[in-house]
Design an enzyme around this catalytic site. Structure first.
Site, short mmCIF file in Angstrom:
data_model
loop_
_atom_site.label_atom_id
_atom_site.label_comp_id
_atom_site.label_asym_id
_atom_site.label_seq_id
_atom_site.Cartn_x
_atom_site.Cartn_y
_atom_site.Cartn_z
N ASP A 165 0.81 -1.21 0.00
CA ASP A 165 0.00 0.00 0.00
C ASP A 165 0.85 1.27 0.00
OD1 ASP A 165 -2.26 -1.51 -0.12
OD2 ASP A 165 -2.94 -1.10 1.93
N ASN A 215 -4.73 8.78 1.66
CA ASN A 215 -5.09 8.11 2.90
C ASN A 215 -5.41 9.09 4.03
OD1 ASN A 215 -5.19 5.40 2.39
ND2 ASN A 215 -3.31 4.87 3.46
#
Length: 301
Positions: free
Chosen positions: A77, A156
């Protein structure tokens, strides 16, 4: 070989020892489609020098100097977040191939990549639009924004954190110019729905379904147990004023951190960009949650 010609920009990290089989699987699938391949220079040099992989690339690029149909992130990620930042202004759809660990963003396995390519060439894959947030940094007593060292955009989260181990920081939070609360904590996380399963979740924040039009404020180790995460509409403008005993603090934008000084005001809002994420038709969000978070698994010995 495909009749249609597609071009791909490949991003990866330089810490993938033992992952060459997965990388070569991705590359061989691209070769079979006669794809036009461009590789980010640091990753190209790593593949060539460290892994001895012969990459049949049409070109090697630096920075933002690429123009392709799709971007491919090979890694975890963290690698995906870096790739997403590079394609942000271009709007290039990005697919994450997971050679890392958990993989909420990089969810396609190397063995599934051929299926993903078939969907991209057949234009049957899903393209999800993921919200991005941005931060403006204003010095004390001014309305003029300071540039920050890295990108101000986060897929994020943006985290405000203490630097020293001894004391908390104080964060006065305003929502659309209305005073919300003063956080006394180790920090505060402002997360998108995409980031709700990352740092925010590990601090007790809620899981927010993608495309829900929300952002979340999650305190890190708050001094008061009454202080809880709060979910806001993503049209909200959040203003933060930070005080610290050490007179400085950290701001981390998708993990890229830099030191800021007490009295700095932070303005966080929805960015004018989205990240277009390629999703396989066979992948379902709630199935991914069950798998990655092991919901329903019997933990008894």
């Amino acid at each position: 070989m495909q009749d249609k010609k597609l071009s791909f920009a490949i991003f990866g990290n330089e810490y993938q020892a033992g992952k060459s089989v997965g990388i070569e699987h991705v590359l061989s699938s691209l070769y079979e489609c006669d794809a036009e391949i461009y590789v980010d220079r640091p990753f190209y040099e790593y593949l060539s020098r460290e892994l001895n992989v012969d990459v049949k690339a049409a070109g090697v690029f630096d920075g933002y100097n690429f123009d392709v149909d799709y971007a491919i992130s090979i890694g975890g990620d963290g690698t995906f977040l870096k790739a997403a930042n590079r394609v942000l202004a271009k709007g290039t759809p990005v697919i994450g191939v997971n050679t890392g660990r958990l993989g909420f963003l990089a969810e396609v396995l190397p063995t599934e990549f051929k299926e993903a390519l078939a969907e991209m060439y057949g234009e049957t894959c899903k393209i999800e639009k993921h919200t991005v947030i941005q931060v403006d940094v204003n010095p004390c007593g001014t309305a003029e924004s300071l540039p920050i060292e890295g990108s101000p955009y986060a897929l994020n989260d943006i985290a405000i954190l203490k630097r020293d181990s001894a004391s908390m920081i104080t964060i006065r939070a305003y929502v659309n110019d209305d005073f919300l609360v003063t956080y006394q904590a180790d920090g505060l996380i402002i997360s998108t729905p995409t980031g709700s399963t990352a740092y925010s979740l590990s601090n007790g924040g809620p899981i927010i379904v993608p495309n829900s039009g929300s952002i979340c404020l999650t305190p890190v180790a708050p001094h008061s147990l009454n202080i809880r995460p709060i979910v806001l509409n993503d049209t909200t403008v959040i203003r933060l004023a930070v005080e610290s005993r050490s007179h400085n603090f950290l701001m981390a934008v998708d993990g890229r951190s830099e030191k800021l000084y007490e009295g700095t005001e932070l303005i966080i809002r929805k960015a004018p960009y989205v990240v277009n994420v390629v999703k396989l038709r066979s992948k379902r969000y709630f199935a991914l949650l069950r798998e990655k978070l092991m919901w329903g698994a019997d933990q008894r010995g």
